[in-house]
Design an enzyme around this catalytic site. Sequence first.
Site, PDB file in Angstrom:
ATOM      1  N   ASP A  55       0.900  -1.331  -0.003  1.00 50.24           N
ATOM      2  CA  ASP A  55      -0.049   0.105  -0.166  1.00 50.24           C
ATOM      3  C   ASP A  55       0.945   0.968   0.050  1.00 50.24           C
ATOM      4  O   ASP A  55       1.745   1.497   0.854  1.00 50.24           O
ATOM      5  CB  ASP A  55      -0.897   0.022   1.214  1.00 50.24           C
ATOM      6  CG  ASP A  55      -1.824   1.104   1.436  1.00 50.24           C
ATOM      7  OD1 ASP A  55      -1.669   2.093   0.622  1.00 50.24           O
ATOM      8  OD2 ASP A  55      -2.715   0.998   1.993  1.00 50.24           O
ATOM      9  N   ALA A  79      -2.455   4.052  -8.515  1.00 56.26           N
ATOM     10  CA  ALA A  79      -3.073   5.363  -8.297  1.00 56.26           C
ATOM     11  C   ALA A  79      -4.559   5.194  -7.878  1.00 56.26           C
ATOM     12  O   ALA A  79      -5.050   4.134  -7.972  1.00 56.26           O
ATOM     13  CB  ALA A  79      -3.109   5.896  -9.788  1.00 56.26           C
ATOM     14  N   THR A  81      -7.559   6.125  -9.093  1.00 54.77           N
ATOM     15  CA  THR A  81      -8.201   6.442 -10.352  1.00 54.77           C
ATOM     16  C   THR A  81      -9.829   6.755 -10.755  1.00 54.77           C
ATOM     17  O   THR A  81     -10.288   6.731 -11.592  1.00 54.77           O
ATOM     18  CB  THR A  81      -7.930   5.452 -11.328  1.00 54.77           C
ATOM     19  OG1 THR A  81      -8.355   4.194 -10.788  1.00 54.77           O
ATOM     20  CG2 THR A  81      -6.346   5.217 -11.461  1.00 54.77           C
ATOM     21  N   THR A 120      -1.255  11.895 -16.202  1.00 48.31           N
ATOM     22  CA  THR A 120      -2.469  11.785 -16.781  1.00 48.31           C
ATOM     23  C   THR A 120      -2.674  13.060 -17.806  1.00 48.31           C
ATOM     24  O   THR A 120      -2.295  13.936 -17.434  1.00 48.31           O
ATOM     25  CB  THR A 120      -3.818  11.957 -15.848  1.00 48.31           C
ATOM     26  OG1 THR A 120      -4.974  11.925 -16.740  1.00 48.31           O
ATOM     27  CG2 THR A 120      -3.490  12.732 -14.875  1.00 48.31           C
ATOM     28  N   TYR A 144      -8.956  14.659  -9.009  1.00 52.92           N
ATOM     29  CA  TYR A 144      -7.997  13.786  -9.898  1.00 52.92           C
ATOM     30  C   TYR A 144      -6.931  14.342 -10.496  1.00 52.92           C
ATOM     31  O   TYR A 144      -5.647  14.101 -10.014  1.00 52.92           O
ATOM     32  CB  TYR A 144      -8.920  12.640 -10.558  1.00 52.92           C
ATOM     33  CG  TYR A 144      -7.865  11.805 -11.440  1.00 52.92           C
ATOM     34  CD1 TYR A 144      -7.421  10.689 -10.852  1.00 52.92           C
ATOM     35  CD2 TYR A 144      -7.677  11.968 -12.744  1.00 52.92           C
ATOM     36  CE1 TYR A 144      -6.573   9.638 -11.564  1.00 52.92           C
ATOM     37  CE2 TYR A 144      -7.006  11.085 -13.632  1.00 52.92           C
ATOM     38  CZ  TYR A 144      -6.422   9.845 -13.020  1.00 52.92           C
ATOM     39  OH  TYR A 144      -5.376   9.028 -13.617  1.00 52.92           O
ATOM     40  N   LYS A 148      -2.813  14.019  -9.374  1.00 46.05           N
ATOM     41  CA  LYS A 148      -2.021  13.440 -10.071  1.00 46.05           C
ATOM     42  C   LYS A 148      -0.663  14.612 -10.295  1.00 46.05           C
ATOM     43  O   LYS A 148       0.618  14.011 -10.451  1.00 46.05           O
ATOM     44  CB  LYS A 148      -2.333  12.880 -11.347  1.00 46.05           C
ATOM     45  CG  LYS A 148      -3.397  11.883 -11.199  1.00 46.05           C
ATOM     46  CD  LYS A 148      -2.679  10.410 -10.796  1.00 46.05           C
ATOM     47  CE  LYS A 148      -1.783   9.942 -11.581  1.00 46.05           C
ATOM     48  NZ  LYS A 148      -1.185   8.832 -11.314  1.00 46.05           N
TER      49      LYS A 148
END
Length: 309
Positions: A55, A79, A81, A120, A144, A148
């Site tokens: 983890d 990730a 997601t 991303t 998100y 990222k």
Amino acid sequence: MKLYQLVKNAGGPPQQEGKLRVLVTGANGQLGRVVTERLAAAGRTAIGLSRQELDITDAAAVRRAFERFRPHAVIHAAAYTAVDRAESEPDEAYRTNAYGTRHVALAAAAVRAKLVYVSTDYVFDGRSREPYDEFAPTAPLNVYGRSKLAGEMFVRELHRQAFIVRTSWVYGRHGGNFVKTMLRLGRERTAVDVVDDQTGSPTLADDLAACLLRLVDTDRYGLYHVSGAGSCTWREFAQAVFDLGFGAGKAEARPVTTAQFPRPARRPAYSVLDHRALRLNGFPPMRDWREALAEFIAKHGRELLDGEP
Ligand SMILES: NC(=O)c1ccc[n+]([C@@H]2O[C@H](COP(=O)([O-])OP(=O)(O)OC[C@H]3O[C@@H](n4cnc5c(N)ncnc54)[C@H](OP(=O)(O)O)[C@@H]3O)[C@@H](O)[C@H]2O)c1
């Protein structure tokens, strides 16, 4: 022991000295599974760790894993997601995508393992009408994307031998994805409503994984955009699946707008990535998304319709 747990003598000395050991985080995910399989096929020692096995939000566990396996490189595919859910649980998104990535970057730097961080196209706001290159300013529209991007910043700050690889619209054999859903819907229905005002580039997980493996063999560190070449809307993507596919052939993808399908997270209307860094660093170009999709459906369409392999 699962397929992706390819190192069985964990803790002992490496079986074959000189063989490149690559640790993969998120190894039970859509991309992590393909990367782990390709590494093994390429004769590398693939240490694929699922969330249950590592983890990344547990800093001490991450440090221990890197000290134990002493990888030469890490492909960080773990990730958070869930793009829409992130809007209502931002702490969870940042815990994994920002701080989890910090833990991985620090642990990789401590054992001098090269790092590949997968990011991303959602770091962009989509207002451009020309493909975004690696030098374009970022402005994520949703939690998100922001989390990222925070992960990217930790990688830049904490690890010098690092690749940040932004990708988009990933699909492949494993996990749920758009192509699998469309194959199924195309078989069940004669028409499917699909948004036609978001443009991007579908990316076959296998093509992305192949590129990640090429990058990690080099010391041409930095930021890379890696996606299928060309672009389409989600509707065009769906229609291409129907046209190619396995009894799904006659379905029609009907255009609808994003406004007709409100979702919690805003998405960029345009997120096509220009691959300037691949070009200028001498890497082979990515193939056209239609060619990749055709090959994927010819190879795997039947088994995907019949169930997860
Ligand atoms: N899919 C796309 O279209 C797309 C587009 C652009 C970028 N990306 C990026 O590509 C990478 C791979 O995505 P993917 O499509 O393979 O997503 P995925 O299928 O959701 O895989 C992500 C994996 O990370 C694991 N994970 C989540 N939290 C974790 C934690 N705290 N510690 C360890 N593992 C954890 C998940 O495990 P559980 O399932 O058990 O939660 C899952 O197996 C991600 O960095 C993603 O941001 C994906």
